[in-house]
Design a protein around this motif. Sequence first.
Motif, PDB file in Angstrom:
ATOM      1  N   ARG A 137       2.217   3.469   3.131  1.00 23.41           N
ATOM      2  CA  ARG A 137       3.683   3.484   3.326  1.00 23.41           C
ATOM      3  C   ARG A 137       4.196   4.900   3.515  1.00 23.41           C
ATOM      4  O   ARG A 137       4.914   5.210   4.466  1.00 23.41           O
ATOM      5  CB  ARG A 137       4.350   2.845   2.109  1.00 23.41           C
ATOM      6  CG  ARG A 137       5.877   2.957   2.055  1.00 23.41           C
ATOM      7  CD  ARG A 137       6.370   2.785   0.626  1.00 23.41           C
ATOM      8  NE  ARG A 137       5.943   3.899  -0.221  1.00 23.41           N
ATOM      9  CZ  ARG A 137       5.871   3.851  -1.552  1.00 23.41           C
ATOM     10  NH1 ARG A 137       6.171   2.720  -2.182  1.00 23.41           N
ATOM     11  NH2 ARG A 137       5.501   4.909  -2.237  1.00 23.41           N
ATOM     12  N   ASP A 138       3.809   5.782   2.587  1.00 21.95           N
ATOM     13  CA  ASP A 138       4.315   7.150   2.628  1.00 21.95           C
ATOM     14  C   ASP A 138       3.831   7.887   3.868  1.00 21.95           C
ATOM     15  O   ASP A 138       4.583   8.661   4.473  1.00 21.95           O
ATOM     16  CB  ASP A 138       3.898   7.908   1.368  1.00 21.95           C
ATOM     17  CG  ASP A 138       4.574   7.372   0.107  1.00 21.95           C
ATOM     18  OD1 ASP A 138       5.576   6.646   0.246  1.00 21.95           O
ATOM     19  OD2 ASP A 138       4.094   7.678  -1.000  1.00 21.95           O
ATOM     20  N   ARG A 139       2.583   7.646   4.283  1.00 19.38           N
ATOM     21  CA  ARG A 139       2.058   8.294   5.486  1.00 19.38           C
ATOM     22  C   ARG A 139       2.815   7.856   6.723  1.00 19.38           C
ATOM     23  O   ARG A 139       3.200   8.683   7.556  1.00 19.38           O
ATOM     24  CB  ARG A 139       0.567   7.973   5.658  1.00 19.38           C
ATOM     25  CG  ARG A 139      -0.363   8.760   4.754  1.00 19.38           C
ATOM     26  CD  ARG A 139      -1.811   8.655   5.230  1.00 19.38           C
ATOM     27  NE  ARG A 139      -2.276   7.280   5.305  1.00 19.38           N
ATOM     28  CZ  ARG A 139      -2.840   6.625   4.287  1.00 19.38           C
ATOM     29  NH1 ARG A 139      -3.003   7.228   3.111  1.00 19.38           N
ATOM     30  NH2 ARG A 139      -3.257   5.373   4.433  1.00 19.38           N
ATOM     31  N   ASP A 187       0.861  -1.185   0.000  1.00 20.64           N
ATOM     32  CA  ASP A 187       0.000   0.000   0.000  1.00 20.64           C
ATOM     33  C   ASP A 187       0.897   1.235   0.000  1.00 20.64           C
ATOM     34  O   ASP A 187       1.373   1.674   1.052  1.00 20.64           O
ATOM     35  CB  ASP A 187      -0.908  -0.034   1.226  1.00 20.64           C
ATOM     36  CG  ASP A 187      -1.927   1.088   1.239  1.00 20.64           C
ATOM     37  OD1 ASP A 187      -1.680   2.141   0.625  1.00 20.64           O
ATOM     38  OD2 ASP A 187      -2.978   0.927   1.901  1.00 20.64           O
ATOM     39  N   ALA A 188       1.134   1.806  -1.175  1.00 19.54           N
ATOM     40  CA  ALA A 188       2.082   2.912  -1.309  1.00 19.54           C
ATOM     41  C   ALA A 188       1.650   4.137  -0.512  1.00 19.54           C
ATOM     42  O   ALA A 188       2.482   4.821   0.103  1.00 19.54           O
ATOM     43  CB  ALA A 188       2.260   3.278  -2.784  1.00 19.54           C
ATOM     44  N   ALA A 189       0.352   4.430  -0.500  1.00 17.13           N
ATOM     45  CA  ALA A 189      -0.123   5.619   0.213  1.00 17.13           C
ATOM     46  C   ALA A 189       0.076   5.454   1.717  1.00 17.13           C
ATOM     47  O   ALA A 189       0.557   6.372   2.404  1.00 17.13           O
ATOM     48  CB  ALA A 189      -1.589   5.870  -0.108  1.00 17.13           C
TER      49      ALA A 189
END
Length: 574
Positions: A295-297, A291-293
């Motif tokens: 991950r970034d959060r 889950d890239a989003a």
Amino acid sequence: MSALDPNLVLHNGRIYTVDAADSVAEALAIRGDEILAVGRSRDILEMCGRSTRVTDLRGRAVVPGFVDAHPHLDDVGLRMVLPSFDNPKSIDEVLGVIKAEVARRKAGEWIVFNPLAGEPEAFSYPKVFGEGGWPTRHDLDKVSPDNPVYIQPQLMLAPGAAIANSAALRAAGLDRGATAPEGVVIGRDADGELTGVFLDYNFPKVMPDTFGGFHPGRAFFPMIPAISEETVYRGIETAMAAFNRAGVTAIYEGHGIPKGPQRVYLDLWARRKLTVRTYFVISYPVAIYNDAAARDRLIAETALYAGGDGFGDDLLKFGGLGFSFDSATAIGASLMRQPYLGARGYPWTGIQLTSDENFRDILFRAARAGLRLQVQCAGGGAIDKVLGMFSEIDHETPIRDRRFVIEHCQFPSAENMALCRELGIIPTSTTNFLWNYGSVYLRSFGEKMAADAIPFRTWLDAGVLVAQSTDGRPYDPIFSFWQMLARRDGVTGHAFGLPGQKLTRNEALRLYTYNAARAAFWEHRIGSLGAGKLADLVVLSDDIMTMPEDGIREARVLATLLGGDVVHDTGLFG
């Protein structure tokens, strides 16, 4: 009392300082939360003021407070406060425990129990119950016809047996048409009806357990109530007191702590009720690996407060992100270099939780954000890959002083050890795995490879400051100190890798104090006993450094001091 006088002096003992020379002193003086001096009894007693409290150790041994480099304190606490069976020897014993718990609960309330047995005793189940095997829903129904009952699977066994009564099956809408998720075997009787037994070969388990925050889904029983904050709080307080009684004064929670327990630690710290120094890594859930989003959060959020060597004080500190890369050796699922016999009886090389490319990308993003990395990598194949990624990160941004950590790491190679030394990587592991799961090691890998597992002697000879941990199974440092020396299988008594992996007692003590403190960047404050260090120490009933090895497990902790405050006392201090 003069502000310069010590408030406590301990004398006439054998004080193992774990300094650079492994010095043994007779006495020490404490002022406030720090050690004022360590030395001969005569010299230390001369420092006493009129109000100094003086305690005669009467020859007893004192060691630095034990530092556990991976204990799962919150998980240990939940095991302590949830209803337990304590290795029952019959189905009647199981039913007696359930009946007593039902009497304490409201009608219709879910009752979730700890697994039937802990390791290594769990390997004798269900044989201890006789020819009939596991208790079934029909057995449980006799004492709980209305309250849904669910017995958790053994987390680190393959299979782990979860057991539910009929009320639980009805609540979950389960009948003979139920289909099993991968890695789960549904128990059925001769007519195809559910027995209530579910055998889960996975790690993490897909059947519900108190470790469930580690897995994105809970098979069959998603309606089981989440563990309440009150229960988590009670568990952590209970475990802290138990750790103090055992002589543990600091922990490094490298596997990561979820947000719920984080709030409890913060509250205890704010109320000055935290009695175990805690450095914890923020957990990076397996559920968001793809889950890239998310991950970034998580990386951005964590970098705000847990970068560098961590944020906090000498009592509570947050630092970095914690990951898992492969599965558990205990269930025959770690990622190895060569095929081996897995828990399901066929050869494989184990489990990798995400692709090399994805994991590398996550690690690079976290490292670029200034976060320290801690990765669980049990098998040799996983260690190779993770250290290779750490090396790639080092080429972009040097990591030697950032103290990246690899956890469990049971099967390192000489090349792995050399790279750890070069890059300043800290390995944490535990010989408790041999006690709990030695039979799995022998079956899966054979005698030669099992003998070389968890090679503390080889790590030290390679110049790597490896740290001892317990994984919370068991958390008792006296037992774990002995097990570092004995390297025994708890079922058969088989000794692994001796004499080649034999440690001296000074080495074993250092792994469990100073080296473990390094994982938390705390070695300048704890982990040894000397002037200016925090007064974290343990007084023992027997001298574990000189007594016969077979007797070490009988030694007891008489008192534990944290920053000069007595957090456990059996009467030594009145």
